[in-house]
Scaffold this motif. Structure first.
Motif, mmCIF file in Angstrom:
data_model
loop_
_atom_site.group_PDB
_atom_site.id
_atom_site.type_symbol
_atom_site.label_atom_id
_atom_site.label_comp_id
_atom_site.label_asym_id
_atom_site.label_seq_id
_atom_site.Cartn_x
_atom_site.Cartn_y
_atom_site.Cartn_z
ATOM 1 N N ASP A 38 -45.862 11.065 -33.853
ATOM 2 C CA ASP A 38 -45.602 11.721 -35.342
ATOM 3 C C ASP A 38 -46.927 12.147 -35.594
ATOM 4 O OD1 ASP A 38 -44.172 11.927 -37.901
ATOM 5 O OD2 ASP A 38 -46.106 10.831 -38.226
ATOM 6 N N GLN A 39 -47.999 11.383 -35.468
ATOM 7 C CA GLN A 39 -49.495 11.815 -35.769
ATOM 8 C C GLN A 39 -49.780 13.043 -35.166
ATOM 9 O OE1 GLN A 39 -51.657 8.250 -35.319
ATOM 10 N NE2 GLN A 39 -50.732 7.265 -36.977
ATOM 11 N N ALA A 40 -49.545 13.102 -33.906
ATOM 12 C CA ALA A 40 -49.918 14.332 -33.011
ATOM 13 C C ALA A 40 -48.817 15.365 -33.135
ATOM 14 C CB ALA A 40 -49.794 13.892 -31.450
ATOM 15 N N PHE A 238 -40.628 11.523 -17.512
ATOM 16 C CA PHE A 238 -41.868 12.315 -17.954
ATOM 17 C C PHE A 238 -43.152 11.743 -18.067
ATOM 18 C CE2 PHE A 238 -44.908 13.957 -20.855
ATOM 19 C CZ PHE A 238 -44.767 15.283 -20.991
ATOM 20 N N TYR A 239 -44.200 12.366 -17.199
ATOM 21 C CA TYR A 239 -45.656 11.956 -17.397
ATOM 22 C C TYR A 239 -46.651 13.061 -17.189
ATOM 23 C CZ TYR A 239 -49.828 9.755 -16.230
ATOM 24 O OH TYR A 239 -51.392 9.162 -16.448
ATOM 25 N N VAL A 240 -47.587 13.311 -18.015
ATOM 26 C CA VAL A 240 -48.435 14.351 -17.808
ATOM 27 C C VAL A 240 -50.142 13.751 -17.727
ATOM 28 C CG1 VAL A 240 -48.753 14.806 -20.428
ATOM 29 C CG2 VAL A 240 -49.488 16.559 -18.604
ATOM 30 N N GLY A 241 -50.553 14.208 -16.458
ATOM 31 C CA GLY A 241 -52.106 13.790 -16.150
ATOM 32 C C GLY A 241 -53.051 14.894 -16.357
ATOM 33 N N PRO A 291 -51.131 19.269 -17.113
ATOM 34 C CA PRO A 291 -50.399 20.130 -18.282
ATOM 35 C C PRO A 291 -49.830 21.324 -18.034
ATOM 36 C CG PRO A 291 -52.339 18.960 -18.780
ATOM 37 C CD PRO A 291 -52.409 19.004 -17.399
ATOM 38 N N GLN A 292 -50.405 22.042 -17.148
ATOM 39 C CA GLN A 292 -49.904 23.558 -16.576
ATOM 40 C C GLN A 292 -48.832 23.382 -16.171
ATOM 41 O OE1 GLN A 292 -51.267 26.515 -17.896
ATOM 42 N NE2 GLN A 292 -49.104 27.139 -17.201
ATOM 43 N N GLU A 293 -48.534 22.411 -15.156
ATOM 44 C CA GLU A 293 -47.322 22.418 -14.321
ATOM 45 C C GLU A 293 -46.019 21.825 -15.332
ATOM 46 O OE1 GLU A 293 -48.108 20.722 -9.875
ATOM 47 O OE2 GLU A 293 -48.908 19.541 -11.490
ATOM 48 N N VAL A 294 -46.521 20.966 -16.140
ATOM 49 C CA VAL A 294 -45.541 20.338 -17.094
ATOM 50 C C VAL A 294 -45.224 21.771 -18.042
ATOM 51 C CG1 VAL A 294 -45.014 19.083 -19.101
ATOM 52 C CG2 VAL A 294 -46.151 18.031 -17.205
ATOM 53 N N SER A 327 -50.937 10.065 -21.706
ATOM 54 C CA SER A 327 -49.596 11.111 -21.746
ATOM 55 C C SER A 327 -49.041 11.825 -22.828
ATOM 56 C CB SER A 327 -48.633 10.441 -20.784
ATOM 57 O OG SER A 327 -47.508 11.517 -20.262
ATOM 58 N N ILE A 328 -48.812 11.110 -24.005
ATOM 59 C CA ILE A 328 -48.565 11.537 -25.058
ATOM 60 C C ILE A 328 -49.571 12.572 -25.795
ATOM 61 C CG2 ILE A 328 -48.054 10.753 -27.618
ATOM 62 C CD1 ILE A 328 -46.714 8.188 -26.467
ATOM 63 N N GLU A 329 -50.523 12.046 -25.567
ATOM 64 C CA GLU A 329 -51.810 12.859 -26.241
ATOM 65 C C GLU A 329 -51.853 14.201 -25.581
ATOM 66 O OE1 GLU A 329 -56.895 12.923 -26.653
ATOM 67 O OE2 GLU A 329 -55.738 11.285 -25.475
ATOM 68 N N LEU A 330 -51.522 14.443 -24.263
ATOM 69 C CA LEU A 330 -51.915 15.785 -23.471
ATOM 70 C C LEU A 330 -50.421 16.502 -23.879
ATOM 71 C CD1 LEU A 330 -53.271 14.505 -20.088
ATOM 72 C CD2 LEU A 330 -54.428 15.776 -21.468
ATOM 73 N N LEU A 331 -49.462 15.921 -24.094
ATOM 74 C CA LEU A 331 -48.219 16.510 -24.480
ATOM 75 C C LEU A 331 -48.329 17.195 -25.517
ATOM 76 C CD1 LEU A 331 -45.167 17.260 -24.305
ATOM 77 C CD2 LEU A 331 -44.749 15.035 -25.097
#
Length: 352
Positions: A38-40, A238-241, A291-294, A327-331
């Motif tokens: 929510d904050q993001a 889902f996972y983004v690194g 991030p770019q792959e996602v 992962s949430i932060e990068l999303l």
């Protein structure tokens, strides 16, 4: 397009003690992920329903109510509510109350579930699996559409004769999505009813889903539903690194642990490194990588399937909270802005 996250609240075994992780701590962590989303500025948070000791949450509405009080923008949904084993009256009441607590941000994704524990627990004969679901969905729609005067009868629940079902939600109607696993019959049900559809992609090649999504829209329009009513969401692990290989290396042990059978002959399957690379590749259902792959994969799903909403299952297999939060932060900070820019959209404002 909306972007969000979901949790199914799975509990894994602590390798040091052999005991399941603490469900209280797990539930509090899940609440914290929703607050972070929510904050993001993410759009949607979903929470699953299960009825075995392998999961922490049996009634999504309760943790979602706690989340509602500490958030202001993000939409809150079940993912899914196991309608076959629930009383539609109580389900609608729970989420109408959630709608008041959240100032009009509640939704329901109704589904059937592949887990049999709930059927045994609530005394539902799995032999009537589809009939019970269809009947309860009919009642839920009647309550949603005319909750002040509900007249309904069926074979699996006592009839209602011109009865009100309070409370009414803050929204004019609770948004109701149909959660489907990919069977043509489920897709056709969503299309004929004109319900938005949440399609779970948990394995294989995303291109195979195109036939289903095209059929959904074609059939829905053929029975005179407006195209804008036939919304499509996709849910995926889902996972983004930070980097491509780093994300895969970090995720693989948790993904493998999540999917493996926990008992001889139990649910699940073993996934090796080669299969993992395939399912996380450009056309695989697992949305994981840099991030770019996602970004590229979600935009591919948008182009290929015409999705209106992507929801990533953000925590599974015992992933530590720090890994999930990163992962949430990068999303939110890298993936979402790029997708919104590409599609000419602004950030979440809290409106449906």
């Amino acid at each position: 397009m909306e972007l969000g996250i979901l949790s199914l609240s799975d509990l894994q075994t602590d390798p040091a003690t052999g005991a399941l992780h603490d469900p209280a701590r797990r539930t509090r962590e899940i609440v914290s992920y929703a607050l972070a989303a929510d904050q993001a500025g993410l759009d949607v948070f979903g929470l699953g329903e299960h009825h075995s000791r392998d999961f922490a949450v049996a009634n999504p509405a309760i943790p979602l109510a706690a989340i509602a009080q500490a958030t202001s923008r993000i939409r809150l949904t079940s993912a899914v509510s196991v309608l076959s084993t629930l009383d539609p009256v109580r389900l609608h009441q729970d989420f109408a109350s959630l709608d008041h607590l959240s100032d009009g941000r509640a939704e329901i994704i109704a589904g059937r579930s592949a887990f049999l524990e709930a059927f045994t627990l609530f005394g539902i004969d799995p032999a009537h699996y589809d009939d019970v679901f269809a009947e309860k969905l009919d009642l839920l729609l009647a309550i949603r559409d005319d909750g002040d005067h509900v007249t309904w009868s069926g074979r699996h629940r006592p009839a209602l004769d011109d009865l009100p079902v309070p409370p009414r939600p803050q929204q004019e109607k609770l948004p109701l999505w149909l959660g489907v696993g990919g069977t043509p019959a489920s897709v056709e049900r969503a299309a004929r009813l004109g319900l938005p559809m949440a399609l779970g992609l948990i394995g294989g090649d995303i291109r195979r889903a195109r036939t289903l999504t095209e059929h959904y829209r074609a059939l829905g329009q053929a029975v005179d539903h407006r195209p804008e009513a036939l919304r499509l969401a996709v849910t995926s692990h889902f996972y983004v690194g930070a980097t491509s290989q780093g994300a895969r290396d970090d995720l693989y042990p948790y993904y493998r642990e999540y999917l493996r059978p926990k008992s001889p002959g139990g649910r699940g399957w073993l996934i090796g490194p080669r299969d993992f690379q395939a399912v996380s590749g450009p056309s695989g259902a697992l949305v994981a990588g840099s991030p770019q792959e996602v970004i590229d994969k979600i935009l591919t799903e948008r182009e290929l399937l015409g999705i209106d909403r992507f929801i990533g299952q953000i925590d599974f297999g015992g992933m530590p909270a720090a890994m999930v939060n990163r992962s949430i932060e990068l999303l939110a900070t890298e993936v979402a802005p790029a997708i919104r820019k590409e599609l000419g959209q602004s950030a979440n404002t809290g409106t449906p």
